[in-house]
Design a protein around this motif. Structure first.
Motif, PDB file in Angstrom:
ATOM      1  N   VAL A 205      22.484   2.073   2.643  1.00 26.52           N
ATOM      2  CA  VAL A 205      21.067   1.978   1.790  1.00 26.52           C
ATOM      3  C   VAL A 205      21.513   1.777   0.101  1.00 26.52           C
ATOM      4  CG1 VAL A 205      19.268   3.462   0.753  1.00 26.52           C
ATOM      5  CG2 VAL A 205      20.072   3.801   3.153  1.00 26.52           C
ATOM      6  N   THR A 206      20.799   0.597  -0.275  1.00 23.39           N
ATOM      7  CA  THR A 206      20.925   0.393  -1.761  1.00 23.39           C
ATOM      8  C   THR A 206      19.730   0.530  -2.675  1.00 23.39           C
ATOM      9  OG1 THR A 206      20.120  -1.754  -1.080  1.00 23.39           O
ATOM     10  CG2 THR A 206      22.427  -1.931  -1.008  1.00 23.39           C
ATOM     11  N   ARG A 207      18.725   0.832  -2.020  1.00 19.45           N
ATOM     12  CA  ARG A 207      17.646   1.081  -2.669  1.00 19.45           C
ATOM     13  C   ARG A 207      16.580   1.896  -1.873  1.00 19.45           C
ATOM     14  NH1 ARG A 207      12.475  -2.384  -3.893  1.00 19.45           N
ATOM     15  NH2 ARG A 207      11.607  -1.235  -5.182  1.00 19.45           N
ATOM     16  N   ALA A 208      16.097   3.290  -2.540  1.00 21.71           N
ATOM     17  CA  ALA A 208      15.272   3.969  -1.883  1.00 21.71           C
ATOM     18  C   ALA A 208      13.996   4.406  -2.504  1.00 21.71           C
ATOM     19  CB  ALA A 208      15.687   5.233  -1.037  1.00 21.71           C
ATOM     20  N   TRP A 209      12.832   4.246  -2.079  1.00 21.76           N
ATOM     21  CA  TRP A 209      11.313   4.569  -2.617  1.00 21.76           C
ATOM     22  C   TRP A 209      10.439   5.235  -1.889  1.00 21.76           C
ATOM     23  CZ3 TRP A 209      12.956  -0.214  -1.296  1.00 21.76           C
ATOM     24  CH2 TRP A 209      11.940  -1.092  -0.417  1.00 21.76           C
ATOM     25  N   LYS A 210       9.674   5.986  -2.397  1.00 21.74           N
ATOM     26  CA  LYS A 210       8.595   6.691  -1.803  1.00 21.74           C
ATOM     27  C   LYS A 210       7.230   5.614  -1.489  1.00 21.74           C
ATOM     28  CE  LYS A 210       9.065  11.141  -3.785  1.00 21.74           C
ATOM     29  NZ  LYS A 210       8.280  12.206  -4.693  1.00 21.74           N
ATOM     30  N   GLY A 211       6.467   5.698  -0.445  1.00 21.66           N
ATOM     31  CA  GLY A 211       5.371   4.943  -0.251  1.00 21.66           C
ATOM     32  C   GLY A 211       5.461   3.950   0.587  1.00 21.66           C
TER      33      GLY A 211
ATOM     34  N   GLU B  94       0.815  -1.078   0.017  1.00 22.12           N
ATOM     35  CA  GLU B  94      -0.014  -0.078   0.177  1.00 22.12           C
ATOM     36  C   GLU B  94       0.911   1.036  -0.027  1.00 22.12           C
ATOM     37  OE1 GLU B  94       0.896   0.035   4.317  1.00 22.12           O
ATOM     38  OE2 GLU B  94       0.550  -1.511   2.840  1.00 22.12           O
ATOM     39  N   TYR B  95       0.494   2.114  -0.738  1.00 23.49           N
ATOM     40  CA  TYR B  95       1.197   3.717  -0.918  1.00 23.49           C
ATOM     41  C   TYR B  95       0.865   4.531   0.399  1.00 23.49           C
ATOM     42  CZ  TYR B  95       3.452   7.737  -2.647  1.00 23.49           C
ATOM     43  OH  TYR B  95       4.248   8.787  -2.786  1.00 23.49           O
ATOM     44  N   ARG B  96       1.909   4.884   1.196  1.00 25.90           N
ATOM     45  CA  ARG B  96       1.760   5.624   2.457  1.00 25.90           C
ATOM     46  C   ARG B  96       2.139   7.057   2.073  1.00 25.90           C
ATOM     47  NH1 ARG B  96       0.007   3.619   7.682  1.00 25.90           N
ATOM     48  NH2 ARG B  96      -1.121   1.666   7.034  1.00 25.90           N
ATOM     49  N   VAL B  97       1.297   8.086   1.916  1.00 25.87           N
ATOM     50  CA  VAL B  97       2.044   9.331   1.812  1.00 25.87           C
ATOM     51  C   VAL B  97       2.972   9.821   2.730  1.00 25.87           C
ATOM     52  CG1 VAL B  97       1.121  11.984   1.649  1.00 25.87           C
ATOM     53  CG2 VAL B  97       0.133  10.053   0.568  1.00 25.87           C
ATOM     54  N   GLY B  98       4.192  10.054   2.522  1.00 23.94           N
ATOM     55  CA  GLY B  98       5.238  10.764   3.692  1.00 23.94           C
ATOM     56  C   GLY B  98       5.986   9.428   4.091  1.00 23.94           C
ATOM     57  N   ARG B  99       5.719   8.460   3.609  1.00 29.46           N
ATOM     58  CA  ARG B  99       6.781   7.476   3.849  1.00 29.46           C
ATOM     59  C   ARG B  99       7.794   6.996   2.935  1.00 29.46           C
ATOM     60  NH1 ARG B  99       4.307   1.525   4.994  1.00 29.46           N
ATOM     61  NH2 ARG B  99       3.848   1.551   2.774  1.00 29.46           N
ATOM     62  N   LEU B 100       9.117   6.819   3.392  1.00 33.24           N
ATOM     63  CA  LEU B 100      10.115   6.570   2.720  1.00 33.24           C
ATOM     64  C   LEU B 100      10.761   5.399   2.995  1.00 33.24           C
ATOM     65  CD1 LEU B 100      12.175   7.708   0.466  1.00 33.24           C
ATOM     66  CD2 LEU B 100      13.450   8.622   2.254  1.00 33.24           C
ATOM     67  N   ASN B 101      10.970   4.501   1.932  1.00 37.25           N
ATOM     68  CA  ASN B 101      11.378   3.191   2.318  1.00 37.25           C
ATOM     69  C   ASN B 101      12.761   2.868   1.913  1.00 37.25           C
ATOM     70  OD1 ASN B 101       8.917   1.729   2.913  1.00 37.25           O
ATOM     71  ND2 ASN B 101       8.349   2.673   0.949  1.00 37.25           N
ATOM     72  N   PHE B 102      13.740   2.256   2.794  1.00 39.52           N
ATOM     73  CA  PHE B 102      15.176   2.052   2.395  1.00 39.52           C
ATOM     74  C   PHE B 102      15.295   0.516   2.437  1.00 39.52           C
ATOM     75  CE2 PHE B 102      16.306   6.099   4.878  1.00 39.52           C
ATOM     76  CZ  PHE B 102      16.276   6.851   3.816  1.00 39.52           C
ATOM     77  N   GLU B 103      15.986  -0.183   1.220  1.00 38.85           N
ATOM     78  CA  GLU B 103      16.389  -1.495   1.342  1.00 38.85           C
ATOM     79  C   GLU B 103      17.845  -1.069   2.027  1.00 38.85           C
ATOM     80  OE1 GLU B 103      17.612  -4.167  -2.113  1.00 38.85           O
ATOM     81  OE2 GLU B 103      15.622  -4.601  -1.527  1.00 38.85           O
ATOM     82  N   VAL B 104      18.212  -1.866   3.103  1.00 37.86           N
ATOM     83  CA  VAL B 104      19.632  -1.778   3.430  1.00 37.86           C
ATOM     84  C   VAL B 104      20.425  -3.165   3.335  1.00 37.86           C
ATOM     85  CG1 VAL B 104      20.789  -1.188   5.567  1.00 37.86           C
ATOM     86  CG2 VAL B 104      18.669  -0.028   5.031  1.00 37.86           C
TER      87      VAL B 104
END
Length: 71
Positions: free
Chosen positions: A65-71, A50-60
């Motif tokens: 941090v190897t990847r970052a995306w919104k939601g 689910e997309y959450r406004v204001g959330r930033l995801n990091f793959e670590v």
């Protein structure tokens, strides 16, 4: 019926700028830039989509941090 609230605007920030940063530093920086939720995940983690406004995801991986995306 009550009106649907308007979500707050997301920070004008590019997730790509966090790739390569130390995970703790990236999280502090993201919060300083206005992200309300910052989520660090291991590679291949099973997550909800689910997309959450204001959330930033990091793959670590290895505390970087190897990847970052919104939601």
């Amino acid at each position: 019926m009550a009106p649907i609230p308007t979500p707050p605007a997301e920070p004008q920030d590019s997730p790509d700028g966090y790739v390569g940063l130390d995970a703790a530093h990236a999280e502090r920086l993201a919060r300083e830039r206005g992200w309300s939720t910052v989520r660090s995940l291991p590679p291949g983690a099973i997550i909800t989509m689910e997309y959450r406004v204001g959330r930033l995801n990091f793959e670590v991986r290895d505390d970087v941090v190897t990847r970052a995306w919104k939601g």
